[in-house]
Design a protein around this motif. Structure first.
Motif, mmCIF file in Angstrom:
data_model
loop_
_atom_site.group_PDB
_atom_site.id
_atom_site.type_symbol
_atom_site.label_atom_id
_atom_site.label_comp_id
_atom_site.label_asym_id
_atom_site.label_seq_id
_atom_site.Cartn_x
_atom_site.Cartn_y
_atom_site.Cartn_z
ATOM 1 N N ASN A 1 -25.532 14.460 -27.842
ATOM 2 C CA ASN A 1 -24.600 15.045 -28.649
ATOM 3 C C ASN A 1 -23.886 16.090 -27.606
ATOM 4 O OD1 ASN A 1 -25.160 14.333 -31.517
ATOM 5 N ND2 ASN A 1 -27.295 14.588 -30.975
ATOM 6 N N LYS B 1 -25.343 12.462 -39.105
ATOM 7 C CA LYS B 1 -25.282 14.174 -39.392
ATOM 8 C C LYS B 1 -24.853 14.658 -38.112
ATOM 9 C CE LYS B 1 -26.929 18.016 -42.108
ATOM 10 N NZ LYS B 1 -27.891 18.423 -42.964
ATOM 11 N N ARG B 2 -25.859 14.631 -37.166
ATOM 12 C CA ARG B 2 -25.891 15.615 -35.856
ATOM 13 C C ARG B 2 -24.570 15.162 -35.238
ATOM 14 N NH1 ARG B 2 -28.388 19.412 -35.470
ATOM 15 N NH2 ARG B 2 -30.556 18.718 -35.041
ATOM 16 N N GLN C 1 -21.707 16.764 -36.990
ATOM 17 C CA GLN C 1 -21.817 18.235 -36.903
ATOM 18 C C GLN C 1 -21.329 18.818 -35.126
ATOM 19 O OE1 GLN C 1 -25.991 18.747 -37.363
ATOM 20 N NE2 GLN C 1 -25.618 19.800 -39.390
ATOM 21 N N SER C 2 -21.703 17.832 -34.386
ATOM 22 C CA SER C 2 -21.387 18.095 -32.893
ATOM 23 C C SER C 2 -19.627 18.111 -32.900
ATOM 24 C CB SER C 2 -21.881 17.255 -32.327
ATOM 25 O OG SER C 2 -23.259 17.123 -32.179
ATOM 26 N N CYS D 1 -18.439 21.247 -34.687
ATOM 27 C CA CYS D 1 -18.550 22.691 -33.886
ATOM 28 C C CYS D 1 -17.631 22.431 -32.631
ATOM 29 C CB CYS D 1 -19.896 22.566 -33.586
ATOM 30 S SG CYS D 1 -20.884 22.837 -35.121
ATOM 31 N N ILE E 1 -25.647 26.574 -36.897
ATOM 32 C CA ILE E 1 -25.026 25.351 -37.619
ATOM 33 C C ILE E 1 -25.728 24.201 -37.394
ATOM 34 C CG2 ILE E 1 -22.977 23.944 -38.101
ATOM 35 C CD1 ILE E 1 -22.502 27.063 -38.616
ATOM 36 N N LEU E 2 -26.006 23.705 -36.098
ATOM 37 C CA LEU E 2 -26.712 22.704 -35.738
ATOM 38 C C LEU E 2 -28.377 22.679 -35.872
ATOM 39 C CD1 LEU E 2 -23.824 22.335 -34.582
ATOM 40 C CD2 LEU E 2 -25.103 20.408 -33.204
#
Length: 258
Positions: free
Chosen positions: A76, A137-138, A141-142, A145, A171-172
């Motif tokens: 990530n 989801k990760r 999000q990465s 962000c 956030i993560l």
């Protein structure tokens, strides 16, 4: 006498930058640049180039130390790094079109506030809860962000390390050690890109000053990252918070002096 002053200034600049990098994934530019400009009258563009060069090895040795202790999310981290690099360029372009001088102290003030946050409300997320988030989801999000961090970095011109740490922990939902490890991993490549760009466009820096800054930052980053990986979460939060608060205050004072 001038040589002695140069050693003293670069030592303390490297110490502040190294501690900030090893403990919190902070960019060396936030500490080294204002000190070189204020005390050694280095041209700002050159000072940033020296700071970014110092950041490369310091971030690399910190990332290696965190990775060796299994506190690094490479997959990530690479995704976020790509987004950061692309949107830093976009942010820089937008910044050239919009007056943004008032945002110059953004990263310094954020460093101070983030330090307070770690002292008052420490990050106590565990690796188990961090790993419970789905891979899809990760990744999303990465990317998001990375876009936000990159754009702010390019627009304001600083704050990448602090923004990454803030995003990764809030956030993560990363636990602190993995957040710092991933942050310094990304900063290794962003700093290298920035340093090469600076010296390709501008003049060559004072070689001795560059070497001193690189060596001192490297040593302190190594010491800080080794301590951070052995420390308990409560101790690391407190130590990180204190380092960030002190660095934030010191850099604000340097900016005021200048």
């Amino acid at each position: 006498m001038d040589f002695l002053i140069e050693i003293i200034v670069t030592f303390f600049a490297g110490m502040g930058a190294g501690l900030g990098t090893g403990f919190a994934g902070m960019s060396a530019a936030a500490v080294i640049s204002p000190m070189l400009i204020t005390f050694l009258d280095v041209e700002p563009y050159t000072a940033v180039g020296i700071a970014l060069s110092s950041d490369v090895l310091a971030s690399a040795v910190s990332a290696y130390t965190y990775g060796k202790n299994k506190n690094l999310d490479i997959k990530n981290g690479l995704i976020m790094m790509f987004s950061v690099l692309v949107f830093t360029v976009i942010g820089s372009y937008v910044s050239s079109l919009v007056p943004s001088g008032a945002m110059g102290n953004f990263s310094v003030f954020m460093t101070f506030l983030l330090g307070i946050k770690f002292i008052v409300k420490p990050v106590m997320t565990t690796k188990e809860s961090m790993q419970s988030v789905s891979a899809k989801k990760r990744i999303i999000q990465s990317v998001i962000c990375g876009i936000v961090i990159g754009f702010i970095c390019g627009f304001v011109g600083a704050g990448g390390g602090m923004m990454m740490l803030l995003m990764l922990t809030t956030i993560l939902g990363y636990e602190l050690k993995t957040a710092v490890g991933t942050s310094v991993f990304i900063m290794t490549f962003t700093a290298l890109t920035g340093a090469v760009s600076h010296f390709a466009i501008g003049d060559s820096p004072d070689l001795l000053m560059l070497i001193l800054c690189v060596v001192f930052t490297f040593i302190w980053a190594k010491l800080a990252s080794v301590f951070a990986n052995k420390a308990k979460p409560e101790t690391l939060n407190r130590a990180t918070g204190i380092v960030l608060v002190i660095l934030g205050i010191v850099v604000m004072l340097f900016s005021f002096l200048k």
